[in-house]
Design an enzyme around this catalytic site. Structure first.
Site, PDB file in Angstrom:
ATOM      1  N   SER A  73       0.415   0.197   1.934  1.00 36.08           N
ATOM      2  CA  SER A  73       0.905  -0.391   3.036  1.00 36.08           C
ATOM      3  C   SER A  73       0.326   0.155   4.513  1.00 36.08           C
ATOM      4  O   SER A  73      -0.833   0.143   4.605  1.00 36.08           O
ATOM      5  CB  SER A  73       2.534  -0.190   3.201  1.00 36.08           C
ATOM      6  OG  SER A  73       3.063  -1.152   4.212  1.00 36.08           O
ATOM      7  N   ASP A  82       4.418  -9.045  -4.148  1.00 32.26           N
ATOM      8  CA  ASP A  82       4.574  -8.524  -2.669  1.00 32.26           C
ATOM      9  C   ASP A  82       4.164  -9.709  -1.825  1.00 32.26           C
ATOM     10  O   ASP A  82       3.402 -10.132  -1.926  1.00 32.26           O
ATOM     11  CB  ASP A  82       3.399  -7.534  -2.494  1.00 32.26           C
ATOM     12  CG  ASP A  82       3.411  -7.080  -1.121  1.00 32.26           C
ATOM     13  OD1 ASP A  82       4.140  -7.546  -0.280  1.00 32.26           O
ATOM     14  OD2 ASP A  82       2.552  -6.040  -0.777  1.00 32.26           O
ATOM     15  N   HIS A  87       6.613  -5.525  -2.412  1.00 34.22           N
ATOM     16  CA  HIS A  87       5.782  -4.782  -1.695  1.00 34.22           C
ATOM     17  C   HIS A  87       5.831  -3.212  -2.045  1.00 34.22           C
ATOM     18  O   HIS A  87       4.889  -2.463  -1.834  1.00 34.22           O
ATOM     19  CB  HIS A  87       5.932  -4.706  -0.062  1.00 34.22           C
ATOM     20  CG  HIS A  87       5.113  -4.070   0.855  1.00 34.22           C
ATOM     21  ND1 HIS A  87       3.701  -4.213   0.799  1.00 34.22           N
ATOM     22  CD2 HIS A  87       5.312  -3.143   1.879  1.00 34.22           C
ATOM     23  CE1 HIS A  87       3.413  -3.580   1.868  1.00 34.22           C
ATOM     24  NE2 HIS A  87       4.347  -2.767   2.485  1.00 34.22           N
TER      25      HIS A  87
END
Lengths: 380, 380
Positions: free
Chosen positions: B163, B327, B360
């Site tokens: 991320s 995600d 995610h």
């Protein structure tokens, strides 16, 4: 001929024109599904077109969470904003007011003229606020049925609505199977999944954590505006599609760079969403938002034992359910499963899926395919 | 042998064990990409394992938005919560501390020991708050490079992160191409799309509209807790997948029915999210959240002229980018396009897509496929 006359003339050719609302008032106590009671209720509504002699051409339109009874036309010539489904309802339009007598009422629990949490409780002289009973979609529909009674209508040609309006539509088909000739539910679902509940509860927390909320007892001129705006911003994202937002806003920028951080609008999409949040505060009540989102979360055609087929057994009328490919809030499969269950039960039902890219809000935007689908379903 | 010794012994077999953080302090003015300057900075960091003689086994781990430098082990025997990537980092684990010297630092702009908006500005004796310069991912990486310098390391065996940590990883590969042997970016993207910006700005609005925010100048014991909790609740939904939430929570209920509406926890998922929001307030600073989310929104490897290939030209090291099927915040395609660009440029790069259902956050949860992928990439 002055400007106003010119506009009226235009309206006559293809527009609903100037409309006014009416209030249906009942002084009979209304018992909610939860057991709570209000001593009476008001539903604000509008009608378009004319009822025919045998009263067989009435269509009830059910609005979504933040919609209202004003679905077509304008209130006066200075108003630029037309009703929320103006492209759908009018002379020659898919819901053709030359053929049909169209009714749309603000839901029970709403905040645009119908009885809701901010209405005055005649027994106390103060707003109900959190004394308003727990609300369900079934309650909304039962209240609408009283309005339909009051108009002298035994039967509706059709009931139609999108999102929360679709839930009401399905509930109509279940609770009053003999009172409707057909129904169409758009961008709908049989129940919320965990993600939809999560988004709604986050919105409620935004409101309830706003110090101005004051456990629901706020002054009308000092509502929990910040919380409501944030709830709306978040919800608005869920009504749009990723691809739709990207096409419209992408990473378009507004502000100039500087070394100082201000957190003011930098990207176009921020400006759009903040504006949506701000506008919403001026037209919607926070307690009403809490109650209506709870009604959505509790709506469950699967029932506590997960038997969707059982719940849909009562349905008689032919139905149309429309899913939208880019809707990730109530995705196509959530719409399709309703029709699958109806077909298993041998009920007349159709499913259509439209590849529009406006997400959940696709039913609120004009599209020739949607126009044709609704027109054909109502007229056949 | 007391209980503590028993635990240490267990740690030695497969766990990092008890760790302590260090602070890298620089008194040299640090200029941000925006032109803003701080008179010095501190980065809090942890290390695991041992640096080898030729200093060739160092791995830098970059954390995500709300992570920190504590990625493995525990601080003391009474602490139950291990570092955020404990399953990944340790003796015999994919990032094997028997082989590698692992470094993880809290980012510049963070709130867990490193210099950020709530740090004291030595020139005024007060927190920077909104006087903290505009922050970018590149600033975070340049500050990390100073830490790496201070450890006497010219070159890293690898940089890895998920991320926001993946963005830092890519920025390392671009800005310091000769200082890393390989890099792995997980659940990443080259830039935010409109939807991601919209979610972040809604979170920022939740904070900034909280009256306790006071334009960033709040007392440490009176932070904008409500706004921060709401921002976290919303963001947390975007870190999970629809299917994952449905499997874990569905419509499981907590509360009993009553006719009165209280808006207390009714569904399990509400309880979970409200708890996540509340917990977050106790460990994260609101201004830091504003700055870090802005850095995320501004990160753009396409550049203002949309030329991703141009930006990636500087990369030399072989890279691995990992997308996760569920995600929807940084979907697979957002990861894949990075590798597609690298391959167009003739750079050594691989793309892997894992069908995990945690959304995610998949990179933060143990999965044998992810373990194997990272282990093999680092060791090959």
């Amino acid at each position: 001929m002055n400007d106003s006359e010119a506009l009226v003339s235009t309206f006559e050719e293809g527009e609903v024109g100037i409309v006014a609302h009416s209030d249906f008032v009942s002084k009979v106590p209304f018992e909610f599904e939860s057991g709570g009671v209000v001593p009476g209720l008001c539903l604000r509504y509008e009608t378009y077109g004319h009822l025919n002699k045998d009263k067989s051409n009435a269509i009830l339109i059910c609005h979504a969470l933040t919609g209202d009874h004003h679905c077509a036309g304008v209130y006066d010539m200075t108003e630029r904003k037309q009703g929320w489904w103006n492209f759908m309802v009018g002379p020659g339009k898919p819901i053709d007011t030359k053929k049909y007598f169209v009714i749309c009422s603000n839901v029970l629990g709403g905040c645009n003229g119908s009885t809701g949490p901010r209405s005055i409780n005649p027994e106390t002289g103060k707003p109900y606020n959190l004394d308003f009973p727990k609300l369900t979609v079934r309650d909304m529909v039962r209240a609408q049925a009283l309005l339909i009674d009051s108009l002298g209508l035994d039967r509706l040609h059709a009931v139609i609505g999108g999102s929360m309006g679709g839930m009401q539509t399905l509930q109509w088909a279940i609770d009053f199977p003999e009172r409707l000739g057909r129904y169409a539910a758009l961008a709908c679902c049989a129940r919320h999944n965990a993600q939809a509940i999560a988004f709604n509860d986050t919105g409620r927390q935004a409101i309830m954590r706003d110090p101005a909320w004051k456990k629901g007892v706020y002054a009308s001129d000092a509502p929990p505006a910040h919380g409501l705006a944030v709830a709306r911003m978040m919800a608005h994202i869920t009504y749009l599609s990723d691809a739709g937002m990207e096409a419209r806003f992408g990473r378009k920028r507004r502000a100039e760079d500087s070394s100082r951080e201000h957190f003011e609008v930098e990207f176009e999409v921020e400006s759009y969403l903040r504006y949506q949040g701000q506008q919403f505060v001026s037209r919607f009540d926070a307690n009403s938002y809490l109650y209506l989102t709870k009604a959505l979360d509790r709506f469950d055609l699967h029932g506590s034992d997960g038997r969707l087929d059982e719940m849909l057994k009562a349905v008689q009328a032919p139905g149309l359910v429309v899913g939208f490919g880019s809707d990730w809030l109530y995705p196509p499969q959530a719409n399709r499963e309703i029709v699958e269950a109806l077909l298993r039960l041998g009920k007349p039902a159709s499913y259509a899926e439209l590849a529009l890219n406006a997400g959940h809000d696709s039913f609120l935007l004009r599209a020739p395919k949607l126009d044709a689908l609704i027109r054909t379903f109502l007229d056949r």
